[in-house]
Write an enzyme that holds these catalytic residues in place. Structure first.
Site, mmCIF file in Angstrom:
data_model
loop_
_atom_site.group_PDB
_atom_site.id
_atom_site.type_symbol
_atom_site.label_atom_id
_atom_site.label_comp_id
_atom_site.label_asym_id
_atom_site.label_seq_id
_atom_site.Cartn_x
_atom_site.Cartn_y
_atom_site.Cartn_z
ATOM 1 N NE ARG A 274 3.819 -0.726 1.930
ATOM 2 C CZ ARG A 274 3.249 -1.306 0.910
ATOM 3 N NH1 ARG A 274 2.712 -0.383 0.102
ATOM 4 N NH2 ARG A 274 3.745 -2.500 0.483
ATOM 5 N NE ARG A 289 -2.549 7.123 -0.342
ATOM 6 C CZ ARG A 289 -2.048 6.252 -1.511
ATOM 7 N NH1 ARG A 289 -0.888 5.698 -1.406
ATOM 8 N NH2 ARG A 289 -2.730 6.286 -2.435
ATOM 9 C CD GLU A 361 -1.800 -0.920 -5.821
ATOM 10 O OE1 GLU A 361 -0.902 -1.577 -5.148
ATOM 11 O OE2 GLU A 361 -1.730 0.423 -5.919
ATOM 12 C CB SER A 364 1.131 -4.111 -6.852
ATOM 13 O OG SER A 364 2.019 -3.897 -8.008
ATOM 14 N NE ARG A 402 -5.308 0.199 -0.464
ATOM 15 C CZ ARG A 402 -4.629 0.955 -1.452
ATOM 16 N NH1 ARG A 402 -4.924 0.777 -2.731
ATOM 17 N NH2 ARG A 402 -4.134 2.166 -1.118
#
Length: 437
Positions: A274, A289, A361, A364, A402
């Site tokens: 990403r 991130r 988070e 999801s 994460r």
């Protein structure tokens, strides 16, 4: 993609639901849409009129020739020729209109489900439940960067090789990262009934259009040019996946499934790429991130009547990972303004991160209903023998990087060693404690 029939039936209601999503708005240029729709309807009405005229005049030609009225027959044939020319022009214009409508709808997000909380941003999200209690430490808490460095977590080498927001793992921490991915895959495939898959990491443009990353989010992707050069007509763009949801979900594109095939449950471990466009300045320290990270993904392809039951089930499958890793977390129902482009309803799982003293988070889970299926033309033959769009769901089970952050920080000891959760020990050769090599 939204159902064009629903737009035609109740445009105002569709726009009202779209406008509960986050800014910028509007998502649909209503005046442009109405202009194209009105022209489309007028063209189709005119086409039907012309087809009726052509059929009527064509029948007269034979009769006129039979009666020897050749001048009248020639005039009728000229009329048929003029009708044909107008029909061809109308068909060409209709094709352009349909393409413009398609392009317009490809940039419009999904409609939020009626059960989704209405709100403009994350402040309107609703906490559903919590599991576990954050640990009380009797020593100064260190973050995963400081804990990970002696274990082989190396951001300097990652930056040297690829730039900022890349990491290099070696030794114990690399082994922990691999163990987490294997544990997650085994749990989803052996206990939750998902079929393990290995997918391409580079996909074609139409695949990303199918799941909704393109055309709207191209700047969030990494892409490569395949061919002799960027200016070569033979060259084609291909994209590095931002999640294996893309490749897993598209396995049913342009297919008509048997109803008995449903549900289809797939899982895969893959790297995710990403560009993090628009996130400058956010989470610059550590692994939260990154431009490249690993994730174990869950995808379900279901009957429309069962997709919301499947969503709750999928959330439970993600929760099971966190529970077995002994990590406190909470489940959040996202509001209309915080949901992703293709989602009709989303739950986020947020894991406790001690060094940040907050939940972050880590998964999801979304029901996209028929939004992706319509773009992919993924259907099944229902009980009445008619083709019907499937519903698609996706969820993280979990983000590996994460999870590594959470394990390091939640299970740290005063000396910098890490207590290995019981469920993870078989994947680390029975180790109870992870220490610097």
């Amino acid at each position: 993609m939204l159902d064009i029939v629903q737009l035609r039936k109740d445009l105002d209601a569709v726009v009202a639901r779209l406008n509960t999503r986050k800014t910028p708005q509007p998502y649909l240029d209503v005046e442009a849409y109405r202009g194209l729709e009105n022209e489309r309807k007028a063209l189709q009405t005119r086409t039907e009129e012309l087809q009726a005229q052509r059929n009527s005049v064509s029948k007269q030609i034979g009769m006129l020739k039979g009666k020897g009225q050749h001048a009248e027959a020639d005039a009728a044939m000229a009329q048929v020729g003029a009708i044909k020319s107008e029909l061809e022009a109308g068909a060409a214009r209709l094709e352009v209109i349909q393409a413009e409508l398609q392009a317009m709808l490809m940039a419009v997000p999904n409609l939020p489900h009626e059960s989704v909380p209405v709100g403009s941003d994350e402040s309107a999200n609703v906490e559903v439940r919590r599991w576990g209690s954050p640990r009380a430490f009797d020593f100064p808490v260190r973050d995963h960067v400081d804990l990970g460095a002696p274990l082989g977590l190396d951001f300097e080498t990652g930056a040297l090789l690829s730039g900022s927001r890349f990491s290099f793992l070696r030794g114990p921490v690399a082994r922990l990262h691999r163990a987490l991915a294997q544990f997650m895959l085994d749990l989803q495939s052996q206990e939750h009934g998902y079929t393990e898959c290995y997918t391409p990491y580079i996909v074609n443009r139409e695949v990303l259009e199918g799941t909704g990353q393109l055309p709207k989010f191209k700047e969030d992707m990494f892409w490569v040019t395949r061919g002799r050069g960027a200016d070569d007509e033979a060259a084609a763009e291909q994209y590095l996946i931002s999640t294996s949801e893309i490749s897993l979900t598209n396995t049913v594109r342009e297919r008509v499934l048997a109803e008995s095939d449903l549900p289809i449950k797939l899982t895969a471990h893959s790297p995710c790429f990403r560009s993090e466009a628009g996130s400058a300045g956010r989470d610059t320290r550590g692994m939260i991130r990154q431009h490249q990270f690993d994730k174990v993904e869950m995808v379900q392809i279901t009957h429309p009547d069962h997709s919301y039951d499947a969503l709750e089930q999928m959330v439970g499958h993600a929760e099971a990972v966190l529970q077995k890793l002994e990590l406190p977390y909470r489940v959040i129902a996202l509001c209309t303004g915080d949901m992703g482009f293709g989602a009709a309803k989303t739950y986020d799982l947020e894991v406790w991160v001690p060094a940040q003293n907050t939940y972050r988070e880590i998964s999801s889970c979304s029901n996209c209903e028929s939004f992706q299926a319509r773009r992919m033309q993924a259907r099944f033959k229902n009980a009445q023998g008619k083709n019907e769009l499937v519903h698609t769901l996706n969820g993280s089970g979990l983000a590996v990087g994460r999870a590594l952050v959470a394990v390091l920080e939640n299970h740290q000891n005063a000396d910098g060693s890490i207590n290995v959760p019981t469920a993870l020990r078989p994947y680390l050769g029975g180790l109870h404690t992870l220490k610097a090599a």
